[in-house]
Scaffold this motif. Sequence first.
Motif, PDB file in Angstrom:
ATOM      1  N   LYS A 177      -0.300  -7.830  16.845  1.00 24.15           N
ATOM      2  CA  LYS A 177      -0.008  -7.074  15.397  1.00 24.15           C
ATOM      3  C   LYS A 177       0.009  -7.994  14.146  1.00 24.15           C
ATOM      4  O   LYS A 177       0.357  -7.388  13.132  1.00 24.15           O
ATOM      5  N   VAL A 178      -0.183  -9.126  14.371  1.00 19.38           N
ATOM      6  CA  VAL A 178      -0.299 -10.143  13.051  1.00 19.38           C
ATOM      7  C   VAL A 178      -1.220  -9.807  12.064  1.00 19.38           C
ATOM      8  O   VAL A 178      -0.963  -9.625  10.970  1.00 19.38           O
ATOM      9  N   GLY A 179      -2.672  -9.790  12.738  1.00 20.14           N
ATOM     10  CA  GLY A 179      -3.466  -9.268  11.569  1.00 20.14           C
ATOM     11  C   GLY A 179      -3.338  -8.096  10.968  1.00 20.14           C
ATOM     12  O   GLY A 179      -3.557  -8.019   9.872  1.00 20.14           O
ATOM     13  N   PRO A 180      -3.274  -6.902  11.695  1.00 19.10           N
ATOM     14  CA  PRO A 180      -2.991  -5.580  11.019  1.00 19.10           C
ATOM     15  C   PRO A 180      -1.743  -5.752  10.169  1.00 19.10           C
ATOM     16  O   PRO A 180      -1.893  -5.080   8.951  1.00 19.10           O
ATOM     17  N   PHE A 181      -0.753  -6.420  10.303  1.00 20.71           N
ATOM     18  CA  PHE A 181       0.237  -6.394   9.701  1.00 20.71           C
ATOM     19  C   PHE A 181       0.205  -7.510   8.284  1.00 20.71           C
ATOM     20  O   PHE A 181       0.521  -6.785   7.327  1.00 20.71           O
ATOM     21  N   VAL A 182      -0.734  -8.175   8.345  1.00 19.94           N
ATOM     22  CA  VAL A 182      -1.306  -8.921   7.098  1.00 19.94           C
ATOM     23  C   VAL A 182      -1.841  -7.774   6.090  1.00 19.94           C
ATOM     24  O   VAL A 182      -1.877  -7.880   5.087  1.00 19.94           O
ATOM     25  N   HIS A 183      -2.675  -6.997   6.864  1.00 22.71           N
ATOM     26  CA  HIS A 183      -3.336  -5.913   6.149  1.00 22.71           C
ATOM     27  C   HIS A 183      -2.407  -4.907   5.472  1.00 22.71           C
ATOM     28  O   HIS A 183      -2.498  -4.561   4.499  1.00 22.71           O
ATOM     29  N   LEU A 184      -1.228  -4.386   6.377  1.00 20.96           N
ATOM     30  CA  LEU A 184      -0.205  -3.762   5.678  1.00 20.96           C
ATOM     31  C   LEU A 184       0.250  -4.176   4.736  1.00 20.96           C
ATOM     32  O   LEU A 184       0.703  -3.604   3.652  1.00 20.96           O
ATOM     33  N   SER A 185       0.621  -5.399   4.864  1.00 18.14           N
ATOM     34  CA  SER A 185       1.445  -6.269   3.789  1.00 18.14           C
ATOM     35  C   SER A 185       0.611  -6.196   2.484  1.00 18.14           C
ATOM     36  O   SER A 185       1.317  -6.140   1.362  1.00 18.14           O
ATOM     37  N   THR A 186      -0.634  -6.314   2.539  1.00 18.99           N
ATOM     38  CA  THR A 186      -1.504  -6.457   1.551  1.00 18.99           C
ATOM     39  C   THR A 186      -1.673  -4.994   0.768  1.00 18.99           C
ATOM     40  O   THR A 186      -1.658  -4.922  -0.508  1.00 18.99           O
ATOM     41  N   MET A 187      -1.633  -3.824   1.421  1.00 12.68           N
ATOM     42  CA  MET A 187      -1.636  -2.883   0.833  1.00 12.68           C
ATOM     43  C   MET A 187      -0.420  -2.426   0.197  1.00 12.68           C
ATOM     44  O   MET A 187      -0.406  -1.836  -0.843  1.00 12.68           O
ATOM     45  N   LEU A 188       0.940  -2.866   0.833  1.00 19.29           N
ATOM     46  CA  LEU A 188       2.103  -2.818  -0.085  1.00 19.29           C
ATOM     47  C   LEU A 188       1.921  -3.838  -1.506  1.00 19.29           C
ATOM     48  O   LEU A 188       2.374  -3.102  -2.279  1.00 19.29           O
ATOM     49  N   GLY A 189       1.493  -4.728  -1.267  1.00 21.30           N
ATOM     50  CA  GLY A 189       1.449  -5.585  -2.370  1.00 21.30           C
ATOM     51  C   GLY A 189       0.476  -5.108  -3.339  1.00 21.30           C
ATOM     52  O   GLY A 189       0.728  -5.128  -4.709  1.00 21.30           O
ATOM     53  N   ALA A 190      -0.426  -4.450  -3.217  1.00 23.50           N
ATOM     54  CA  ALA A 190      -1.447  -3.789  -4.024  1.00 23.50           C
ATOM     55  C   ALA A 190      -0.593  -2.657  -4.944  1.00 23.50           C
ATOM     56  O   ALA A 190      -0.910  -2.615  -6.266  1.00 23.50           O
ATOM     57  N   TYR A 191      -0.145  -1.886  -4.251  1.00 24.85           N
ATOM     58  CA  TYR A 191       0.807  -0.730  -4.869  1.00 24.85           C
ATOM     59  C   TYR A 191       1.943  -1.163  -5.658  1.00 24.85           C
ATOM     60  O   TYR A 191       2.224  -0.773  -6.886  1.00 24.85           O
ATOM     61  N   LEU A 192       2.514  -2.054  -5.194  1.00 24.09           N
ATOM     62  CA  LEU A 192       3.554  -2.779  -5.821  1.00 24.09           C
ATOM     63  C   LEU A 192       3.185  -3.633  -7.192  1.00 24.09           C
ATOM     64  O   LEU A 192       3.908  -3.569  -8.004  1.00 24.09           O
ATOM     65  N   ASP A 193       1.966  -4.096  -7.165  1.00 24.79           N
ATOM     66  CA  ASP A 193       1.286  -4.800  -8.154  1.00 24.79           C
ATOM     67  C   ASP A 193       1.001  -3.869  -9.499  1.00 24.79           C
ATOM     68  O   ASP A 193       1.365  -4.215 -10.591  1.00 24.79           O
ATOM     69  N   ASN A 194       0.512  -2.612  -8.849  1.00 21.55           N
ATOM     70  CA  ASN A 194       0.148  -1.492  -9.896  1.00 21.55           C
ATOM     71  C   ASN A 194       1.720  -1.015 -10.752  1.00 21.55           C
ATOM     72  O   ASN A 194       1.535  -0.928 -11.643  1.00 21.55           O
ATOM     73  N   LEU A 195       2.568  -1.002  -9.691  1.00 21.92           N
ATOM     74  CA  LEU A 195       3.949  -0.582 -10.186  1.00 21.92           C
ATOM     75  C   LEU A 195       4.265  -1.356 -11.234  1.00 21.92           C
ATOM     76  O   LEU A 195       4.976  -1.260 -12.222  1.00 21.92           O
ATOM     77  N   CYS A 196       4.375  -2.834 -10.916  1.00 22.42           N
ATOM     78  CA  CYS A 196       4.902  -4.136 -11.915  1.00 22.42           C
ATOM     79  C   CYS A 196       4.063  -4.012 -13.072  1.00 22.42           C
ATOM     80  O   CYS A 196       4.512  -4.337 -14.255  1.00 22.42           O
ATOM     81  N   THR A 197       2.556  -3.612 -13.009  1.00 24.13           N
ATOM     82  CA  THR A 197       1.809  -3.420 -14.299  1.00 24.13           C
ATOM     83  C   THR A 197       2.320  -2.261 -15.048  1.00 24.13           C
ATOM     84  O   THR A 197       2.270  -2.536 -16.476  1.00 24.13           O
ATOM     85  N   LEU A 198       2.665  -1.078 -14.390  1.00 24.81           N
ATOM     86  CA  LEU A 198       2.952  -0.149 -15.365  1.00 24.81           C
ATOM     87  C   LEU A 198       4.418  -0.382 -15.955  1.00 24.81           C
ATOM     88  O   LEU A 198       4.415  -0.106 -16.761  1.00 24.81           O
ATOM     89  N   ILE A 199       5.260  -0.842 -15.129  1.00 26.01           N
ATOM     90  CA  ILE A 199       6.377  -1.042 -15.928  1.00 26.01           C
ATOM     91  C   ILE A 199       6.420  -2.282 -17.180  1.00 26.01           C
ATOM     92  O   ILE A 199       7.073  -2.106 -18.175  1.00 26.01           O
ATOM     93  N   GLN A 200       5.511  -3.170 -16.884  1.00 26.65           N
ATOM     94  CA  GLN A 200       5.469  -4.252 -17.938  1.00 26.65           C
ATOM     95  C   GLN A 200       4.537  -3.743 -18.903  1.00 26.65           C
ATOM     96  O   GLN A 200       4.374  -4.262 -20.317  1.00 26.65           O
ATOM     97  N   GLY A 201       3.722  -2.678 -18.656  1.00 32.83           N
ATOM     98  CA  GLY A 201       3.028  -2.166 -19.756  1.00 32.83           C
ATOM     99  C   GLY A 201       1.663  -3.079 -20.132  1.00 32.83           C
ATOM    100  O   GLY A 201       1.031  -3.125 -21.223  1.00 32.83           O
TER     101      GLY A 201
END
Length: 654
Positions: A177-201
């Motif tokens: 599960k290492v490779g797919p979990f790196v991919h899943l973590s990257t997906m979470l990171g993409a959405y958290l990055d959008n959320l942080c960008t939205l909060i910071q404006g």
Amino acid sequence: MSLEQTDEENSIQEQENQSETSHYRIPLLLNPWKPCRAPRTAVKEWLLKLKCCLGSVCGIEWYGYATLGILTAVLSFLMDFIVAMLLRAHQWLYMNLEGNILLQFLCWTLYPACLCALAATFSHNICPFSTGSGVPEVRTMLAGFEMPHYLSLTNMFAKFLGLICTLAAGSTVFLGKVGPFVHLSTMLGAYLDNLCTLIQGSTKEKAVPEMLVVAAGDGVASCFGAPVSGVLFSVEVMCSHFALKHYCPCFFSAACGALTFHLLSMWSGDGETLQALFKTNFPTALPFYPLEILLFVFLGLLCGAVSCCYLFCHRWILNFTKTNTFLLTVIPKPYSYTTKQLLTSLLDSRQWSSQSHNASVQLEPLLEWSSSGAPVFLSLTVFLLMKMWMLVLACTLPLPAGYFMPVFVCGAALGRLFGEGVAYVSSSGAILGQQWGSVNPGGYALAGAAAFSGAVTHTLSPVLLAVELTGQFSHAVPILLSALLANSVARSGHRPSFYDALSISKKLPYLPSLKKACPRLPSTPVGRVLGVKSVQLQKAAGPAEVQRAVNSSTEAQIPVVDSHDSQILLGFVLRSELQMFLCFVQKVEGRLDEVCCIHPTSVLLSPHNTVKEAYSILSAAGAQTLFVADKGRLVGHITWSEMKRILETLAAEI
């Protein structure tokens, strides 16, 4: 005007000002269609106060890094919990059918076959991008290329459920599960990055969001609770150019993920305190003899040679065949244990070969590997050969699956076989005038796991991973030495690594992988592969020409030349400034050079520069546009989208 009229006008104006003030302060109260208006307003005000308090301590993005590590660890623990339940259900069903060999055979084969078929069908129908490891695609995105389909919520959902089905098939398919979990973590990171960008404006666009780089290391840290090797894995495998500014965020997020993973494991009853994932009992007084360093050297060379054979078979099978899921399930297997059980038994420090003939001393790992009465050497050899070629076939299955841990286990089996041979020879007599009666085969298994997996992936992070998983720092030097020699053998002749082979087979625009397949490819001149000349403006351009350029181009930087006849490059103008220019000339006539600022180009390429040089500049500097000029005359431009087209064109020639 009378006094009464004046007072009335003042009161009306005061009411209007109050209504405007209330509109800006509490907009939720003015919307009669939303329920619970007062609580919603209070919650919003408290959230704004919380944002101010958190922002005064540190940047909002640091809370995003911590949240990313915690969420990834929770997701990993939840997946392990579900997979463990499905594996126990399979064992319970198999044991309850005892006495009926036919039904047991059908249970043993159909259960994992149905799970694999479900994972393949589920992934194919919902999101075809969820199959495979995901590591080649993630590092392509980290190189600057946009692949939005691989970061969608649909892909995350399909990858998560499909990976559960794959892991629940157990050692039948033998995938991790290492490779797919790196991919899943990257997906979470993409959405958290959008959320942080939205909060910071913030409206500033970044070539590669920092959250994605951090998420790549979180995947490994949350799988095994190994933060240091997780970050090193991100540096070695994921990023062709790793910026120093990413170190602190990567270690912080990986530490949060590893701590959460260990705490969840402890609270679930797996341990009483924070401890290594794989327990070992290596001797501390004398971990290994000094002359054993030569044997670790030989083991590293052996792992490198075996990895070359494995990678050759893997590339061959990728090009010529697709396997059938049921084929893997009907093949008899010497053992059926989880990855954790296999590694725990292989890393046992006691000598199986010397105690297999002693009926009074029976070891639990020995009983597992010699239950049929066969010698330990034969069992380890059969296990190694079966798992190696089955893993080559399993890598072609259209499933969400990882390939690192199966390779890690195969390396441990190879090292265990070598260590058992050393222990058997040393126990039969003196070697170089010294009696080696306490050789530790588990140390060779640990070194073989790190060396073989490092040689297959062309990395050294498995050395740190092996140390973090077991806590055995006493063997750090021989493990590192074995991994270095195995890497030197595997890298000779510009052979592609496992992930490079996947990138080449998928024709991904990732230059470090493509140059392994064709070493002369990066030396291709830029001028030979440039596309259609970009939209350009002359310095005396008027509103009509500027309007045509804005409508026909989507680039953020548009080149400016002296004139269309001379094509002498003067610099570039920003698209936002051109839009302001169009608004300005509606009132006052003007030319481009009179209103807009023409920015000089900091980096200018020649048509004789190579694709590798252009790729390195785009990766290291993060430049959005590189202009190509020949003796001052504009020839073309290179952006990430243009670089992707160039690499795809070159990949098609391989």
